[in-house]
Scaffold this active site. Structure first.
Site, PDB file in Angstrom:
ATOM      1  CB  ILE A  21       6.136 -17.509  -0.628  1.00  0.00           C
ATOM      2  CG1 ILE A  21       6.597 -18.822  -1.267  1.00  0.00           C
ATOM      3  CG2 ILE A  21       4.676 -17.585  -0.182  1.00  0.00           C
ATOM      4  CD1 ILE A  21       6.642 -19.972  -0.289  1.00  0.00           C
ATOM      5  CD  GLU A  22       1.780 -14.214  -1.549  1.00  0.00           C
ATOM      6  OE1 GLU A  22       1.112 -13.332  -0.982  1.00  0.00           O
ATOM      7  OE2 GLU A  22       2.506 -15.016  -0.934  1.00  0.00           O
ATOM      8  CE  LYS A  34      21.385  -0.885   7.649  1.00  0.00           C
ATOM      9  NZ  LYS A  34      22.722  -1.128   7.035  1.00  0.00           N
ATOM     10  N   PRO A  35      15.664  -0.320   5.698  1.00  0.00           N
ATOM     11  CG  PRO A  35      13.684   0.144   6.861  1.00  0.00           C
ATOM     12  CD  PRO A  35      15.070   0.668   6.637  1.00  0.00           C
ATOM     13  N   GLY A  79     -23.858  -2.504  -5.039  1.00  0.00           N
ATOM     14  CA  GLY A  79     -23.569  -3.443  -3.967  1.00  0.00           C
ATOM     15  C   GLY A  79     -24.307  -4.738  -4.212  1.00  0.00           C
ATOM     16  CB  SER A 117      -0.960   0.013   1.202  1.00  0.00           C
ATOM     17  OG  SER A 117      -1.817  -1.097   1.178  1.00  0.00           O
ATOM     18  CD  GLU A 128     -19.176   3.906 -10.495  1.00  0.00           C
ATOM     19  OE1 GLU A 128     -19.274   2.793  -9.939  1.00  0.00           O
ATOM     20  OE2 GLU A 128     -20.128   4.459 -11.066  1.00  0.00           O
ATOM     21  CB  CYS A 173     -25.347  -0.611  -9.928  1.00  0.00           C
ATOM     22  SG  CYS A 173     -25.369  -2.361 -10.358  1.00  0.00           S
ATOM     23  CG  LEU A 174     -28.508  -2.302  -4.609  1.00  0.00           C
ATOM     24  CD1 LEU A 174     -29.468  -3.386  -5.067  1.00  0.00           C
ATOM     25  CD2 LEU A 174     -27.669  -2.800  -3.430  1.00  0.00           C
ATOM     26  CG  HIS A 223     -20.963   0.408 -11.949  1.00  0.00           C
ATOM     27  ND1 HIS A 223     -20.984   0.608 -10.586  1.00  0.00           N
ATOM     28  CD2 HIS A 223     -21.595  -0.781 -12.161  1.00  0.00           C
ATOM     29  CE1 HIS A 223     -21.572  -0.416 -10.000  1.00  0.00           C
ATOM     30  NE2 HIS A 223     -21.955  -1.273 -10.932  1.00  0.00           N
ATOM     31  CG  ASP A 260       2.989  11.258   2.839  1.00  0.00           C
ATOM     32  OD1 ASP A 260       3.244  10.251   2.150  1.00  0.00           O
ATOM     33  OD2 ASP A 260       3.107  11.291   4.074  1.00  0.00           O
TER      34      ASP A 260
END
Length: 547
Positions: free
Chosen positions: A147-148, A188-189, A353, A14, A521, A380-381, A519, A239
């Site tokens: 791993i994936e 370091k990271p 939804g 993220s 948007e 939609c809904l 939709h 940011d």
């Protein structure tokens, strides 16, 4: 033939790889290059279509009917290039394709392995359309070390080895955490993340470092030294107050120049950033403000309605107003007066939804907007809830409901004005579907045409009577109720070309009350706001001046 840019991430997830990829794509466009962006996701779901919005956020739908990661929405919004099915793939899809081939005998009895069969499948996907654009940007989901994700990292390593030297570069996005006790940004990271990347045969050509603070020259030099990257290719990702500042800020940091230098493209064409400067000016210098309530089911996670939030921002840009959005859980309106919650807003949106939870609250929100003359957009809904509300309170069908909720519950007390569509025409073929079918990919998905009533509000908004919009749903408004509903003031001002499926409803006597089965948007962009959101925000602005 395209040059390839692979965007990877490290340290934490993220960080904004999708936004960085989209911004880079827009900067390359500003320099006159053509681009296409792709997402390679390591999860084992075939696509995100059946994943909960709380798990994965919004499902973005393409014109050709693919259910994809929400990052493809960023790609479209920033570049204006319509995404396709071939721009998104997951481990689930890769393994599914490989296993289908194995069952057909395509591998001639060979032992099926990750290398070469899975990695070859990934490379084949990356190659699709490589002769169509100047640059192909491929974002790898997850973080290095997962791993994936290993088959994807191995595939892009092989891909770069097979291409002529200089045709592929790697951009790595990491985090520089700030330790307040020592007052330092820690490198370091990032060093460990690059070390992990290099251990699987990949080396970054450009390092993008996410940080809430400017990167001091000392730390920049340290990163360059230990990560084996030129100092001018260590890019700060600060940011931002608005994501639409990203192209301008990344350009100031030199991201696009660093990428072109890595490809040895010199002299580089100068960029034209006029449209992004105009967008940024409209975002930061609004002439007013409107408050919009989004009454939904997944309001605890704003990413569940990412495109709606962005489309409202685009509508605000078009009207030079700041749109303040508040997310309201539809369940708070069930069994209570909705007025205290909604009367302070200038516009109300009920989004799409699935499932019954919160539907009565959405119906109450639609009723409030209709009776109080508040601008309303049902998506939609949200359109179906507005139709049910009108059927109950205008037509007098007190038990009006939807097969989505009532049929599956076996409750015969309800009269479904919303029904399960079992057959429809898609292009030149007939699609059939049953209630018990698998959930994945069984909806009316992608772009469908609609015909608008001349002189209706929506025909004026669109400036025409023929439109194409993206769908994602299983249930439809029953056209059999059209005469009764229109007799009470509602108008079905948009229909499918064959006249069987209501696509748009509106209340002509209301200041602004529109429901759409699609939709809108998904097609809105900051430099090209969707007409419905432009008009909705304009109506909300007018309403704000009345209250």
């Amino acid at each position: 033939m395209a040059r390839f840019i692979f965007i990877t991430g490290g340290v934490v997830s993220s960080l904004g790889k999708g936004l960085a990829s989209a911004a880079l794509g827009s900067l390359l466009q500003a320099r006159g290059f053509s681009v296409r962006l792709r997402k390679l996701d390591p999860y084992l779901n075939v696509d995100p279509g059946t994943m909960s919005p709380f798990e994965h956020g919004e499902v973005f739908v393409t014109d050709d009917g693919a259910e994809t990661d929400l990052d493809l929405g960023h790609y479209e919004r920033f570049t204006g290039v319509p995404a396709r099915k071939t721009d998104s793939i997951s481990s689930g899809r890769v393994y599914s394709n490989v296993l289908e081939r194995e069952r057909r005998g395509d591998y001639l009895g060979k032992t099926i392995q990750v290398i070469p069969h899975v990695t070859n499948e990934i490379k084949d996907f990356i190659r699709i359309g490589e002769d169509e654009v100047d640059f192909m940007l491929c974002e790898i989901g997850g973080t290095v070390g997962d791993i994936e994700g290993l088959p994807f990292f191995e595939a892009i390593r092989q891909f770069a080895q097979e291409k002529p030297q200089g045709d592929c570069i790697f951009v790595h996005l990491t985090l520089l955490p700030y330790i307040s006790a020592s007052g330092e940004l820690k490198t370091k990271p990032t060093q460990h993340s690059v070390k992990e990347l290099r251990s699987i045969g990949l080396a970054p050509d450009v390092l993008v470092c996410r940080s809430g603070r400017p990167i001091p020259e000392k730390e920049r030099e340290k990163l360059a030294l230990f990560c084996n990257v030129r100092p001018e290719r260590v890019i700060a990702a600060r940011d931002l107050d608005s994501i639409y500042d990203a192209p301008l800020v990344y350009h100031e940091e030199g991201l696009d120049q660093a990428v072109l230098d890595a490809f040895r493209i010199s002299p580089a064409p100068k960029p034209d950033l006029t449209k992004w400067k105009d967008v940024s000016d409209a975002v930061h210098s609004p002439d007013g403000e409107v408050r919009i309530a989004i009454v939904g089911k997944y309001t605890q996670l704003e990413d569940a309605y990412k495109s709606i939030n962005e489309a409202l921002t685009h509508g605000g840009i078009a009207n030079r107003v700041r749109v303040k959005v508040e997310w309201l859980d539809a369940e708070i309106f069930e069994g209570s007066d909705s007025s205290p919650h909604l009367e302070r807003f200038h516009g109300i949106i009920v989004p799409g939804g699935f499932g019954e939870r919160g539907t009565e609250g959405k119906i109450n929100a639609a009723r409030f907007a209709r009776e109080r003359q508040v601008p309303y957009l049902g998506i939609c809904l949200g359109m179906q809830m507005a139709v049910i509300e009108a059927a109950r309170n205008l037509v007098g069908i007190a038990n009006a409901g939807s097969q989505e909720f009532d049929h599956e519950a076996g409750d015969a007390r309800f009269e479904p004005v919303i029904f399960h569509m079992s057959e429809w025409v898609e292009g030149n073929r007939t699609v059939t579907r049953e209630v018990g079918d698998d959930k994945g990919g069984t909806m009316r998905l992608g772009a469908y045409d609609a015909v608008l009533t001349p002189g209706s509000r929506v025909s004026e908004i669109y400036g025409g009577t023929e439109i194409s919009e993206r769908h994602r749903h299983r249930y439809e408004v029953d056209i059999a109720y059209r005469e009764r509903l229109e007799g009470c003031g509602l108008s079905f001002s948009g229909l499918s070309p064959d006249g069987r499926l209501p696509e748009i409803m509106e209340l002509p006597d209301h200041p602004w009350y529109v429901g759409v089965q699609f939709h809108p948007e998904l097609k809105s962009k900051p430099f090209d706001p969707h007409p419905l959101f432009r008009s909705f925000v304009e109506a909300a602005l007018r309403h704000s001046r009345l209250v």
